[in-house]
Write an enzyme that holds these catalytic residues in place. Structure first.
Site, PDB file in Angstrom:
ATOM      1  N   SER A 132       2.073   3.672  -1.324  1.00 56.25           N
ATOM      2  CA  SER A 132       2.639   4.141  -0.060  1.00 56.25           C
ATOM      3  C   SER A 132       3.668   3.135   0.400  1.00 56.25           C
ATOM      4  CB  SER A 132       1.533   4.267   0.997  1.00 56.25           C
ATOM      5  OG  SER A 132       2.082   4.488   2.289  1.00 56.25           O
ATOM      6  N   TYR A 190      -4.758   0.134   6.621  1.00 55.15           N
ATOM      7  CA  TYR A 190      -4.080   0.896   5.563  1.00 55.15           C
ATOM      8  C   TYR A 190      -3.047   0.017   4.874  1.00 55.15           C
ATOM      9  CZ  TYR A 190      -2.004   5.005   3.283  1.00 55.15           C
ATOM     10  OH  TYR A 190      -1.549   5.923   2.356  1.00 55.15           O
TER      11      TYR A 190
END
Length: 257
Positions: A143, A156
Site C-alpha cells: 500500500s 496500518y
C-alpha cells in the site's frame, strides 16, 4: 497438454492468490483465469470462494494465511494438485484510524498478523517450490501507506512499512534463485469492504471516497497485478505505485463539491 501450452503459454502458469473472497484478490483471480492460468483461490470465507470457483474455474482452498496448520495444509493440497510458479499475497487489511496515543493493541496485532506474518508464512512455505520450478514469482500487495505515514494511520502504516521491508529483503535474497519479487502498492481503491472493515461504519467509510470522481477499482489493481506476473520472467517490476489521478499523494486528494 503440450499442444495446449504451445498454443497458450499461460496454460502452464499456476498461482496461489490469497485474499480471494473479495476486492482485489477476487478480481485478480478473475483476471488470471481469463488469461488461462490455473488459480488456487485462498481466503477464510469458504462460501464466497466456492461461488467464485464455480463461476471462474479457480480451485477454492479455504484457509487462514496467519494460521500455521492452515498454511501447511494449503501447501500440501497445492503440491498434490501440481504446484505453482507464482505466489500472490493480497490478503491484508486495516483496522481503526486511531492516533498512536489511542492505539488499540488488538487492532495493531491483527494488522501485523494478516499483512506481515501472513505474507511471511505463505512465502516461507512456498519458496522451495518456487525455487524448484526455475522461474518463480512472488508478488506482495502492499500500500502507499507503507511508503508514507499519515495521521491516524500508525497501525496500518507500521504493518505496511513492515511488509514493504520484507518484500525488499526477499528480492535481494532470492535473486540468486531466479525468483523475482514484485511489489504493488495501491493508493485509494474503492472496494466493497476495505474502508467499512477499517472504520466499522458505512457513513464513515463513504466519507473516505466522498467527492473523488474516480477512485481506483479492484479491477484496476488486478489488471496491474496480472500484467506484472505475466511479463517475461526476466522482467522484474520491482515496485509499482498505483493511484487514481485525483490522489496526487497520500496528502493531496482532489474532491469535487
Amino acid at each position: 497438454m503440450t499442444e495446449e501450452i504451445e498454443n497458450n503459454p499461460t496454460a502452464a502458469k499456476a498461482a496461489v492468490v490469497t485474499g480471494a473472497s473479495t476486492g482485489i484478490g477476487e478480481a485478480t483471480v478473475r483476471a488470471l483465469r481469463k488469461e488461462g492460468w490455473t488459480v488456487f483461490a485462498v481466503a477464510r470465507r469458504a462460501e464466497r470462494l466456492e461461488a467464485l470457483a464455480a463461476e471462474t474455474g479457480a480451485v477454492a482452498l479455504p484457509a487462514d494465511v496467519a494460521d500455521d496448520a492452515d498454511v501447511a495444509r494449503l501447501l500440501d493440497e497445492v503440491t498434490r494438485a501440481g504446484g505453482i510458479d507464482t505466489l500472490i499475497n493480497i490478503a491484508g487489511g486495516a483496522r481503526g484510524a486511531d492516533k498512536v496515543a489511542e492505539a488499540k493493541t488488538e487492532d495493531w496485532e491483527w494488522m501485523y498478523q494478516v499483512n506481515v506474518l501472513g505474507s511471511m508464512k505463505l512465502i516461507r512455505a512456498f519458496l522451495p517450490m518456487l525455487r524448484a520450478c526455475g522461474e518463480g514469482t512472488v508478488l506482495n500487495l502492499t500500500s502507499t501507506a507503507g511508503l508514507a505515514a499519515y495521521e491516524g494511520g500508525g497501525g496500518y502504516n507500521a504493518a505496511k512499512f513492515a511488509q514493504h521491508g520484507l518484500t525488499g529483503a526477499l528480492r535481494l535474497e532470492e535473486a540468486e534463485h531466479n525468483v523475482r519479487v514484485i511489489e504493488v502498492a495501491p493508493g485509494m481503491v474503492f472496494t466493497e469492504e476495505f474502508a467499512l472493515n477499517r472504520l466499522g461504519d458505512q457513513d464513515a467509510a463513504a466519507k473516505v471516497y466522498a467527492g473523488v470522481a474516480k477512485p481506483l477499482t479492484a479491477e484496476d489493481v488486478a489488471d496491474v497485478v496480472r500484467y506484472a506476473v505475466a511479463a517475461p520472467h526476466h522482467v522484474n517490476l520491482d515496485e509499482i505505485v498505483i493511484r487514481p489521478v485525483a490522489q496526487a499523494s497520500n496528502f493531496k486528494v482532489i474532491r469535487e463539491g
